[in-house]
Design an enzyme around this catalytic site. Sequence first.
Site, PDB file in Angstrom:
ATOM      1  N   ILE A 161      14.875  26.184  20.181  1.00 12.11           N
ATOM      2  CA  ILE A 161      16.683  26.311  20.406  1.00 12.11           C
ATOM      3  C   ILE A 161      16.736  27.635  20.842  1.00 12.11           C
ATOM      4  CG2 ILE A 161      16.201  24.924  17.818  1.00 12.11           C
ATOM      5  CD1 ILE A 161      15.171  27.411  16.505  1.00 12.11           C
ATOM      6  N   ASP A 162      17.580  28.054  20.926  1.00 11.98           N
ATOM      7  CA  ASP A 162      18.391  29.179  22.050  1.00 11.98           C
ATOM      8  C   ASP A 162      17.800  30.752  21.130  1.00 11.98           C
ATOM      9  OD1 ASP A 162      20.130  27.229  23.035  1.00 11.98           O
ATOM     10  OD2 ASP A 162      22.230  27.679  22.677  1.00 11.98           O
ATOM     11  N   MET A 163      17.989  31.793  21.448  1.00  9.18           N
ATOM     12  CA  MET A 163      17.088  32.997  21.122  1.00  9.18           C
ATOM     13  C   MET A 163      17.722  33.113  19.737  1.00  9.18           C
ATOM     14  SD  MET A 163      17.379  36.888  23.159  1.00  9.18           S
ATOM     15  CE  MET A 163      19.359  36.405  22.884  1.00  9.18           C
TER      16      MET A 163
ATOM     17  N   ARG B  59      26.776  23.896  20.708  1.00  9.54           N
ATOM     18  CA  ARG B  59      28.248  25.136  20.771  1.00  9.54           C
ATOM     19  C   ARG B  59      28.334  24.870  21.868  1.00  9.54           C
ATOM     20  NH1 ARG B  59      23.877  29.041  23.388  1.00  9.54           N
ATOM     21  NH2 ARG B  59      25.255  30.605  23.524  1.00  9.54           N
TER      22      ARG B  59
END
Length: 322
Positions: A153-155, A254
């Site tokens: 998962i993204d930062m 996103r």
Amino acid sequence: MNMEKEDKNNLIDDVTEDTVLEVKLKEAGRLDKVLAKSISEISRNRIQQLIEEQRVFLNNIKVENKKTEADMGDEVRLIIPAPVELDIKPEDLKLDIVYEDDDILVINKPSGMVVHPCKGHYSGTLVHGLLHHCRGRLSDINGVIRPGIVHRIDMDTSGLLVVAKNNIAHERLAKELQEHLIERTYYALIYGRMKPECGVIDLPIGRDPNNRKRMWVCKQGGKRAITSYEEIEVFPAYSLLKLNLKTGRTHQIRVHLSYNRHPIVGDILYGPKKALVEGGQLLHAKKIAFTHPVTGDRMEFEVPLPLDFERVLEKLRKSGRI
């Protein structure tokens, strides 16, 4: 089996690797399948990887095609390379471990933490914390930089992800992920309201040719991406969505929300450049469900929204503003 003439360059001379397995086949068939049946400790995927690395020899001749056929009685050697020692130093990051057993961990990752080392992030990643907690006992399928990492998962996204402690668990989880059998539910606070209030976004995603850091919806050359969504709370200028990933493309949620002109609050890459909140975009992987790779039990985990996310919602409930 019909074999081409022996080539001296294809013969095994001096084996210096740590482990050499020798197998005499008890049945005929495609080599990788037969070997996977004969050696329970090594998966078919791993055998194919060894073939690609030219570490498998059939009757003393190097195997160069994973579709090679073999006969009963053929002799096979597999050269298993010594594990590469990681040059990443373990760090005690006090990981939020939701569940752990001998095969897997489920981690609640905080916003701001990168999953694995990459350019500009050489410490403080989830991998650094996992190496400390697991003392290096993690799957090595994804190499020395991403041990145990099945998905990311993204930062600046918080929430749940599953980690594999061994290669068998990793391969089975990866297969489940590829077949879209792992259920992943996210919560996101967005600008405005989606119309309709619930639905499915089915739009292909690819790399933005004008900005390598971004992904975009592209009509040609992208990979199919499917996100379902449902509106669960409404505010004057924002709304809270529950989303489910049917596929797992980079930045998928996103990109899909931004394309529909309702970017996630705090996402400065796909939304307004001025963030209204601290700590990254308000996107949280709240729930994950999957089949345990060893026991076969259906596992389901859910964590609450982070405090920063909840504080923003409380402000909206009181005043309608962030």
